[in-house]
Write a protein that holds these residues in place. Structure first.
Motif, PDB file in Angstrom:
ATOM      1  N   MET A 166     -16.179  -8.399  16.096  1.00 28.88           N
ATOM      2  CA  MET A 166     -16.447  -7.608  14.862  1.00 28.88           C
ATOM      3  C   MET A 166     -15.290  -6.582  14.560  1.00 28.88           C
ATOM      4  N   ILE A 167     -14.692  -6.022  15.635  1.00 28.66           N
ATOM      5  CA  ILE A 167     -13.410  -5.141  15.505  1.00 28.66           C
ATOM      6  C   ILE A 167     -12.588  -5.620  14.646  1.00 28.66           C
ATOM      7  N   TRP A 168     -11.917  -7.109  14.982  1.00 26.57           N
ATOM      8  CA  TRP A 168     -11.280  -7.881  14.289  1.00 26.57           C
ATOM      9  C   TRP A 168     -11.523  -7.817  12.720  1.00 26.57           C
ATOM     10  N   ILE A 169     -12.534  -8.331  12.540  1.00 29.49           N
ATOM     11  CA  ILE A 169     -13.177  -8.550  10.907  1.00 29.49           C
ATOM     12  C   ILE A 169     -13.422  -7.485  10.453  1.00 29.49           C
ATOM     13  N   ILE A 170     -13.746  -6.153  11.067  1.00 22.25           N
ATOM     14  CA  ILE A 170     -13.682  -5.084  10.402  1.00 22.25           C
ATOM     15  C   ILE A 170     -12.322  -4.302  10.081  1.00 22.25           C
ATOM     16  N   GLY A 171     -11.467  -4.759  10.958  1.00 22.17           N
ATOM     17  CA  GLY A 171     -10.215  -4.372  10.740  1.00 22.17           C
ATOM     18  C   GLY A 171      -9.476  -5.029   9.616  1.00 22.17           C
ATOM     19  N   LEU A 172      -9.771  -6.357   9.284  1.00 16.82           N
ATOM     20  CA  LEU A 172      -9.440  -7.056   8.274  1.00 16.82           C
ATOM     21  C   LEU A 172      -9.786  -6.517   7.067  1.00 16.82           C
ATOM     22  N   MET A 173     -11.044  -6.190   6.863  1.00 12.43           N
ATOM     23  CA  MET A 173     -11.883  -5.548   5.893  1.00 12.43           C
ATOM     24  C   MET A 173     -11.166  -4.313   5.543  1.00 12.43           C
ATOM     25  N   SER A 174     -10.969  -3.642   6.663  1.00  8.40           N
ATOM     26  CA  SER A 174     -10.414  -2.112   6.331  1.00  8.40           C
ATOM     27  C   SER A 174      -8.998  -2.256   5.657  1.00  8.40           C
ATOM     28  N   TYR A 175      -8.082  -3.372   5.951  1.00  4.76           N
ATOM     29  CA  TYR A 175      -6.888  -3.413   5.523  1.00  4.76           C
ATOM     30  C   TYR A 175      -7.017  -3.820   4.099  1.00  4.76           C
ATOM     31  N   VAL A 176      -7.856  -4.689   3.484  1.00  3.22           N
ATOM     32  CA  VAL A 176      -8.121  -5.052   2.282  1.00  3.22           C
ATOM     33  C   VAL A 176      -8.560  -3.600   1.397  1.00  3.22           C
ATOM     34  N   ILE A 177      -9.385  -2.950   2.015  1.00  3.82           N
ATOM     35  CA  ILE A 177      -9.982  -1.880   1.437  1.00  3.82           C
ATOM     36  C   ILE A 177      -8.947  -0.705   1.092  1.00  3.82           C
ATOM     37  N   VAL A 178      -7.821  -0.671   2.105  1.00  2.35           N
ATOM     38  CA  VAL A 178      -6.673   0.056   1.818  1.00  2.35           C
ATOM     39  C   VAL A 178      -5.898  -0.313   0.857  1.00  2.35           C
ATOM     40  N   LYS A 179      -5.701  -1.744   0.774  1.00  3.92           N
ATOM     41  CA  LYS A 179      -4.885  -2.232  -0.397  1.00  3.92           C
ATOM     42  C   LYS A 179      -5.477  -1.972  -1.692  1.00  3.92           C
ATOM     43  N   ILE A 180      -6.915  -1.861  -1.769  1.00 10.41           N
ATOM     44  CA  ILE A 180      -7.564  -1.554  -2.954  1.00 10.41           C
ATOM     45  C   ILE A 180      -7.353  -0.067  -3.159  1.00 10.41           C
ATOM     46  N   GLU A 181      -7.500   0.577  -2.221  1.00 12.55           N
ATOM     47  CA  GLU A 181      -7.243   2.002  -2.263  1.00 12.55           C
ATOM     48  C   GLU A 181      -5.826   2.138  -2.871  1.00 12.55           C
ATOM     49  N   LEU A 182      -4.807   1.586  -2.229  1.00  9.18           N
ATOM     50  CA  LEU A 182      -3.232   1.831  -2.975  1.00  9.18           C
ATOM     51  C   LEU A 182      -3.122   1.375  -4.292  1.00  9.18           C
ATOM     52  N   ALA A 183      -4.099   0.174  -4.546  1.00 12.28           N
ATOM     53  CA  ALA A 183      -3.767  -0.165  -5.930  1.00 12.28           C
ATOM     54  C   ALA A 183      -4.360   0.616  -6.939  1.00 12.28           C
ATOM     55  N   PHE A 184      -5.625   1.113  -6.830  1.00 10.61           N
ATOM     56  CA  PHE A 184      -6.210   1.774  -7.704  1.00 10.61           C
ATOM     57  C   PHE A 184      -6.690   3.356  -7.578  1.00 10.61           C
ATOM     58  N   GLY A 185      -6.440   3.732  -6.202  1.00 11.32           N
ATOM     59  CA  GLY A 185      -6.787   5.091  -6.001  1.00 11.32           C
ATOM     60  C   GLY A 185      -8.107   5.230  -5.320  1.00 11.32           C
ATOM     61  N   LEU A 186      -8.122   6.111  -4.321  1.00  5.72           N
ATOM     62  CA  LEU A 186      -9.181   6.084  -3.412  1.00  5.72           C
ATOM     63  C   LEU A 186     -10.286   7.020  -4.272  1.00  5.72           C
ATOM     64  N   GLY A 187     -11.492   6.700  -4.698  1.00  5.32           N
ATOM     65  CA  GLY A 187     -12.705   7.038  -5.245  1.00  5.32           C
ATOM     66  C   GLY A 187     -12.328   6.640  -6.654  1.00  5.32           C
ATOM     67  N   SER A 188     -11.420   5.789  -7.056  1.00  7.37           N
ATOM     68  CA  SER A 188     -11.396   5.470  -8.584  1.00  7.37           C
ATOM     69  C   SER A 188     -12.566   4.828  -9.073  1.00  7.37           C
TER      70      SER A 188
END
Length: 166
Positions: free
Chosen positions: A87-109
């Motif tokens: 699960m650590i690996w899966i959550i890490g992968l999910m977190s990576y995608v979330i950060v990519k979305i954050e970088l594209a659209f902004g945190l809390g956008s």
């Protein structure tokens, strides 16, 4: 003949499996459970977190999702260190995608929040359709901890398939 006592994780999986016998419902769970975990993490990630000066350059690495992840990971570790590790690996992968979305659209956008909200609603609709097909209510309606069991229940099938003892 002496009966071997089941581990707590296996007791939970057996209980969870009672309302997941229908193949269509199981297939829906393989799609929707990971989407729910991802979207929930994404939504919680969007909640503003206070600036903590003592963290210095690492200030942006701690957020409300960090606490949700820590709680879930601790629970998973108490049930099965192997499933925790996966699960650590899966959550890490999910977190990576979330950060990519954050970088594209902004945190809390609004855009980021709508992405996660749409996935969350779509996945829950899928879950309830699956349980309607199954003819049984979701396990978490009896015990909220089954919200945390769903993801590792899926992983335990992967472990079985590859011969990994969890």
């Amino acid at each position: 003949m002496e009966q071997i006592e089941k581990r707590p994780v296996d007791v939970l999986f057996d209980k969870y499996a009672e309302s997941h016998q229908n193949q269509t419902n199981e297939t829906i769970h393989w799609i929707c459970v990971p989407l729910i975990v991802f979207s929930l993490l994404g939504l919680v990630w969007q909640i503003p977190f206070p600036h903590l000066d003592f963290l210095g350059q690492y200030n942006g690495y701690l957020n409300w999702a960090s606490f949700l992840i820590a709680f879930a990971m601790y629970y998973y570790f108490t049930l099965s260190p192997v499933l925790f590790f996966l699960m650590i690996w899966i959550i890490g992968l999910m977190s990576y995608v979330i950060v990519k979305i954050e970088l594209a659209f902004g945190l809390g956008s609004l855009t980021a929040c709508l992405i996660y909200l749409a996935i969350f609603v779509f996945a829950w609709i899928g879950q309830f359709i699956g349980h309607k097909i199954e003819g049984k209510k979701p396990s978490f309606l009896d015990d909220v901890k089954f919200l945390l069991i769903g993801p590792i229940w899926l992983l335990h099938f992967v472990c079985r398939k590859i011969g990994l003892k969890y």
